[in-house]
Design a protein around this motif. Structure first.
Motif, PDB file in Angstrom:
ATOM      1  N   GLY A   1      -7.016  -3.066  -7.975  1.00 22.64           N
ATOM      2  CA  GLY A   1      -8.036  -2.708  -7.001  1.00 22.64           C
ATOM      3  C   GLY A   1      -8.207  -1.214  -6.842  1.00 22.64           C
ATOM      4  N   ARG A   2      -7.181  -0.453  -7.184  1.00 20.14           N
ATOM      5  CA  ARG A   2      -7.246   1.014  -7.151  1.00 20.14           C
ATOM      6  C   ARG A   2      -7.730   1.594  -8.475  1.00 20.14           C
TER       7      ARG A   2
ATOM      8  N   GLY B   1      -3.607   5.421  -8.798  1.00 22.05           N
ATOM      9  CA  GLY B   1      -5.036   5.557  -8.587  1.00 22.05           C
ATOM     10  C   GLY B   1      -5.789   5.207  -9.860  1.00 22.05           C
ATOM     11  N   PRO B   2      -7.060   5.549  -9.930  1.00 23.73           N
ATOM     12  CA  PRO B   2      -7.861   5.221 -11.110  1.00 23.73           C
ATOM     13  C   PRO B   2      -7.233   5.767 -12.391  1.00 23.73           C
TER      14      PRO B   2
ATOM     15  N   PRO C   1       0.814  -1.226   0.000  1.00 22.75           N
ATOM     16  CA  PRO C   1       0.000   0.000   0.000  1.00 22.75           C
ATOM     17  C   PRO C   1       0.849   1.279   0.000  1.00 22.75           C
TER      18      PRO C   1
ATOM     19  N   ALA D   1      -3.251  -5.360  -6.201  1.00 20.67           N
ATOM     20  CA  ALA D   1      -3.594  -4.192  -5.391  1.00 20.67           C
ATOM     21  C   ALA D   1      -3.782  -2.960  -6.260  1.00 20.67           C
ATOM     22  N   ALA D   2      -2.952  -2.813  -7.287  1.00 18.77           N
ATOM     23  CA  ALA D   2      -3.078  -1.670  -8.193  1.00 18.77           C
ATOM     24  C   ALA D   2      -4.357  -1.740  -9.008  1.00 18.77           C
TER      25      ALA D   2
ATOM     26  N   LEU E   1       2.454   1.834  -3.493  1.00 17.79           N
ATOM     27  CA  LEU E   1       1.518   2.387  -4.474  1.00 17.79           C
ATOM     28  C   LEU E   1       1.185   3.836  -4.166  1.00 17.79           C
ATOM     29  N   ASP E   2       1.099   4.179  -2.892  1.00 14.42           N
ATOM     30  CA  ASP E   2       0.886   5.587  -2.519  1.00 14.42           C
ATOM     31  C   ASP E   2       2.044   6.444  -3.019  1.00 14.42           C
TER      32      ASP E   2
ATOM     33  N   THR F   1      -4.319   5.235 -13.719  1.00 15.46           N
ATOM     34  CA  THR F   1      -2.855   5.291 -13.794  1.00 15.46           C
ATOM     35  C   THR F   1      -2.328   4.173 -14.688  1.00 15.46           C
TER      36      THR F   1
END
Length: 270
Positions: free
Chosen positions: A62-63, A41-42, A32, A59-60, A35-36, A44
């Motif tokens: 999922g974002r 985000g959406p 997390p 995870a990405a 990725l931050d 990317t």
């Protein structure tokens, strides 16, 4: 390909399932924050290098990111393609990447640079495929090791095995300090700007059997060192592991193993 790279490729060949059952859970902790740091985000356009079993890619997605993932090991690529079916997953071996310049808004690599014989060339390749202003974020293990990181090595030493003699080393010109400043320095050397590096610390929850499962299967260089020993020595390593692990016993059962990693990130410019 360097000798270091050849040893790494051999160590990871066919190991997706064994890795997923043990060490992948450890390596998931920084995802997390990684990725931050990359601003994912959406929408990317993200490249996940050294995707392994696809934890970062999943995870990405999922974002809401548009994910491309690569790994040098076909076994890892096949597994990630199954678990993250809406990602573009390919075999690629750094520093060679099959993408044109400026292809991605962000690039991430979770514990990848420490497995490469030419880390600076790899960074140059990542910079090349990142658009101007895009972000690159990477993790590696810190030179200031958490106590849990030394558990397997201590068990091997107690069994009379010199772990260092089994570990490949980088050529001197490729080495860099595994410190915040040292890690940030090679990102700056690759031309990134606004570079930062921070230390991540966490206690990994596991148990003796799970922690032993990866090395016993030959996962990573430490696993290769284990499986090359005579059977009686392997048995001794396992016994010492059980004894030494008691200092990390967690309330309610299992183990809590302290680990330390570095997260570095910056922006691409061309």
């Amino acid at each position: 390909m360097t000798v270091f790279d050849e040893r790494e490729r051999d160590a990871w060949a066919g190991q997706a399932s064994a890795y997923a059952g043990g060490f992948a859970k450890l390596c998931a902790h920084p995802v997390p924050r990684l990725l931050d740091a990359a601003g994912v985000g959406p929408g990317t356009r993200l490249l996940d290098v050294g995707t392994g079993t696809g934890t970062v890619a999943a995870a990405a997605r999922g974002r809401g990111a548009e994910v491309t993932a690569v790994d040098a090991e076909p076994d890892m690529v096949e597994r990630t393609a199954r678990t993250v079916p809406d990602a573009d997953v390919r075999v690629a071996v750094l520093p060679s990447l099959p993408f044109p310049a400026d292809s991605f808004d962000a690039v991430v690599g979770n514990f990848v640079l420490n497995h490469l014989g030419r880390p600076r060339a790899a960074l140059a390749a990542l910079h090349h495929v990142t658009r101007p202003g895009g972000r690159i974020a990477l993790t590696i293990w810190s030179g200031a090791r958490g106590a849990g990181q030394s558990l397997l090595g201590a068990a091997m030493a107690a069994a009379g095995v010199d772990l260092a003699s089994h570990m490949p080393v980088l050529e001197p010109e490729e080495e860099f300090p595994r410190t915040e400043e040292g890690f940030a320095g090679i990102l700056r050397g690759a031309g990134l700007v606004d570079v930062s590096c921070e230390t991540l610390r966490w206690d990994h929850r596991t148990d003796v059997e799970e922690w032993w499962s990866g090395p016993a299967a030959g996962v990573a260089m430490i696993g290769q060192a284990v499986v090359r020993q005579p059977s009686e020595t392997v048995g001794a390593i396992r016994r010492h592991l059980g004894l030494l692990a008691t200092r990390f016993a967690a309330p309610g059962g299992g183990l809590l193993l302290p680990h330390t990693a570095l997260l570095a990130f910056g922006r691409a410019v061309h």
